[in-house]
Design an enzyme around this catalytic site. Sequence first.
Site, PDB file in Angstrom:
ATOM      1  N   THR A 209       0.823  -1.213   0.000  1.00 16.70           N
ATOM      2  CA  THR A 209       0.000   0.000   0.000  1.00 16.70           C
ATOM      3  C   THR A 209       0.852   1.255   0.000  1.00 16.70           C
ATOM      4  O   THR A 209       0.431   2.301  -0.492  1.00 16.70           O
ATOM      5  CB  THR A 209      -0.940  -0.034   1.225  1.00 16.70           C
ATOM      6  OG1 THR A 209      -1.845  -1.115   1.039  1.00 16.70           O
ATOM      7  CG2 THR A 209      -1.736   1.239   1.382  1.00 16.70           C
TER       8      THR A 209
ATOM      9  N   SER B 243       1.444  -7.681  -0.722  1.00 18.83           N
ATOM     10  CA  SER B 243       2.184  -8.655   0.090  1.00 18.83           C
ATOM     11  C   SER B 243       1.401  -9.936   0.366  1.00 18.83           C
ATOM     12  O   SER B 243       1.968 -10.914   0.860  1.00 18.83           O
ATOM     13  CB  SER B 243       2.685  -8.027   1.391  1.00 18.83           C
ATOM     14  OG  SER B 243       1.663  -7.913   2.334  1.00 18.83           O
TER      15      SER B 243
ATOM     16  N   THR C 242       1.686  -4.311   4.274  1.00 13.67           N
ATOM     17  CA  THR C 242       1.518  -4.557   5.705  1.00 13.67           C
ATOM     18  C   THR C 242       0.942  -5.942   6.008  1.00 13.67           C
ATOM     19  O   THR C 242       1.095  -6.439   7.121  1.00 13.67           O
ATOM     20  CB  THR C 242       0.593  -3.502   6.342  1.00 13.67           C
ATOM     21  OG1 THR C 242      -0.701  -3.590   5.736  1.00 13.67           O
ATOM     22  CG2 THR C 242       1.159  -2.107   6.189  1.00 13.67           C
ATOM     23  N   ASP C 243       0.273  -6.555   5.012  1.00 15.94           N
ATOM     24  CA  ASP C 243      -0.511  -7.756   5.338  1.00 15.94           C
ATOM     25  C   ASP C 243       0.336  -8.950   5.769  1.00 15.94           C
ATOM     26  O   ASP C 243      -0.123  -9.773   6.566  1.00 15.94           O
ATOM     27  CB  ASP C 243      -1.407  -8.141   4.146  1.00 15.94           C
ATOM     28  CG  ASP C 243      -2.576  -7.175   3.996  1.00 15.94           C
ATOM     29  OD1 ASP C 243      -2.790  -6.343   4.895  1.00 15.94           O
ATOM     30  OD2 ASP C 243      -3.280  -7.241   2.962  1.00 15.94           O
TER      31      ASP C 243
HETATM   32  C1  SIN Z   1      -0.221  -5.369   1.069  1.00 18.30           C
HETATM   33  O1  SIN Z   1      -0.016  -5.991   2.107  1.00 18.30           O
HETATM   34  O2  SIN Z   1       0.566  -5.402   0.110  1.00 18.30           O
HETATM   35  C2  SIN Z   1      -1.474  -4.571   0.889  1.00 18.30           C
HETATM   36  C3  SIN Z   1      -1.962  -3.985   2.160  1.00 18.30           C
HETATM   37  C4  SIN Z   1      -1.024  -3.028   2.792  1.00 18.30           C
HETATM   38  O3  SIN Z   1       0.123  -2.823   2.426  1.00 18.30           O
HETATM   39  O4  SIN Z   1      -1.508  -2.392   3.772  1.00 18.30           O
END
Ligand code: SIN
Length: 329
Positions: free
Chosen positions: A19, A66, A99-100
């Site tokens: 993100t 991710s 973040t995932d």
């Molecule tokens: C991801 O994990 O690539 C998408 C969600 C995020 O980064 O918050």
Amino acid sequence: MTATQAPLPRITLIATGGTIAGACEDALQQQGYRAGALAIDHLLKQVPGLATVADIHAEQLFAIDSASIEYSHWQQLAERLKQLLADPGVHGAVVLHGTDTLEETAYVLHLTVPSAKPIVLTGAMRPATAISADGPMNLYHAVTAAAHPDCRGLGALVVFGDTLLAARGMQKCDSVPDAFGNGKYGRLGLIKGRAVFLYQRPVRAPGDFQVPATVPNVALLYGHVGLDPEMILQVGRHCDGLVFAGVGNGNLHPAWQRSLTELAARGVCIVRTSRVANGTTVHNGDIDDDRAGFISADNLPPVQARVLLMLALSKTRDPRVIQQLFDMY
Ligand code: SIN
């Protein structure tokens, strides 16, 4: 630079997507954007003053959400970081990541890239095109931490929402910009602008595990009311290792325990964790782990226990040796 100015620390920056590199047409849109859409050069331009903190050498290793991270991405990332950090001129590294699955990648790097130099992961909860995107400040803070001498020797770190966290035990625990924490175990410190405030040091060592060419098959199951013990056997038949997040103190329904004991007897490495957010499993506490052939994961969150088991299985299949690794890392 004048003759009296010290050169800026050299920081290597690896972008992988997420993100923090997300884009969409509507600046108020927080769902349905394209993660990993913007290249690292674009993101760097959004952070004024970064060039006064460090001499940054950036590269785009992947550009993915991710959720799509695979074992092969971990191999490439760990190898690239090892190469870059081996250069005596490099002071530290920053990894931009979705973040995932950040908590898994952070722990993989903690266990596989042995370096006293800071390795700092960060990301964002709002896409780069959003009003009040959190990525630019997270990126600025991550570079600040990677360049800071106090952050040396702490293993892999995560910087998010002004907070400095150790890789071990850290979890995504919310869906708002302040998304990461380490439960009741707390944060290592804070970052405010260019200042780093360190209050604690992790006691568990970083690792020097190899990222092997082939990955053992390690599954993760959660205990819940009504879980069919036959399901545990079916999953276990396809695994080299199985992490089981039990209830409470990693506790098990007697029928689950019978299935897991049967799998352990067949050579599947069984790691007992807790599904409780800050939960622990005490070795030979409520359950006689040694008798059943189980490994207990202390307070390691289930997904991180899965990472450690996967790496441990590339060294040995002996549950007693793997238990020692869980006690150490
Ligand atoms: C991801 O994990 O690539 C998408 C969600 C995020 O980064 O918050």
